[in-house]
Design a protein around this motif. Sequence first.
Motif: not given
Length: 255
Positions: A221-237
């Motif tokens: 489990p994670r609090l938020h799990r961003p999906l897709s390589a593109q959004f996983r890269m953008l999420w921290p930004l």
Amino acid sequence: MKDTIFITGAGAGIGRETALLFASRGWFVGAADVDAAALTALRDQVGDDSCSIHVMDVVDEVSVSQGLADFAKRTDGQLRLLHNNAGILKVGRFEEIDMAAHRAIVEINVIGVMNALHAAFPYLKATPGAQVINMSSASAAFGIPDFASYSASKHAVRAMTESLSIEWEPHGIQVGDLMPPFVNTAMVQANAGQSALFGNMGVNLGPREVAAAVWDQSQQPRLHRPLSAQFRMLWPLTKAAPSALTRLVIKRLWK
């Protein structure tokens, strides 16, 4: 006793693929949807020993409470995992979408989630290692043009996830969400052509990939799990960058 999962919006798309995946891995699945025929077809495929079906409208508090109570009769009151998947989408300029459609998005995507959470709490609390996986969205990172009401509803789901991750921790209930970008479901296909964002960002995920992410979330489990390589890269930004910069990026993608 098998592990147990209750899935809203299980008649099609992500919900159906999640039901099939978890049943194939030995879980008992409670499948809820407004589409009785789709639920019957799912049960016929999975088998009654691994699946109970519940014709349920997530907006109707009584319907949700009854659906979960009926499910609990099959599981000795246990609910290991609630997957709040039911949702709808209407894409277009805000002022061109009638208020009935805006209201329906909020009622199903927000009130429906709240109804399921509220009704499920006693069963989650009674189950060791209980967990909630809400279906948020990449659009919960920043408001998305042409998706104003949908994006707002997913911001609400994100906030609900964060709030209950703290409130329910003393009860041993882990609460998190998935944040996918566009998923190639009938819901997205029905809105194709209504925004340049579909073409500019691409529709690169399928329901099975999201179902696999539900499984991953259930195991780690994670609090938020961003999906897709593109959004996983953008999420921290999106979390670290100034709002003005995120707004500029989204505005350019929207053109």
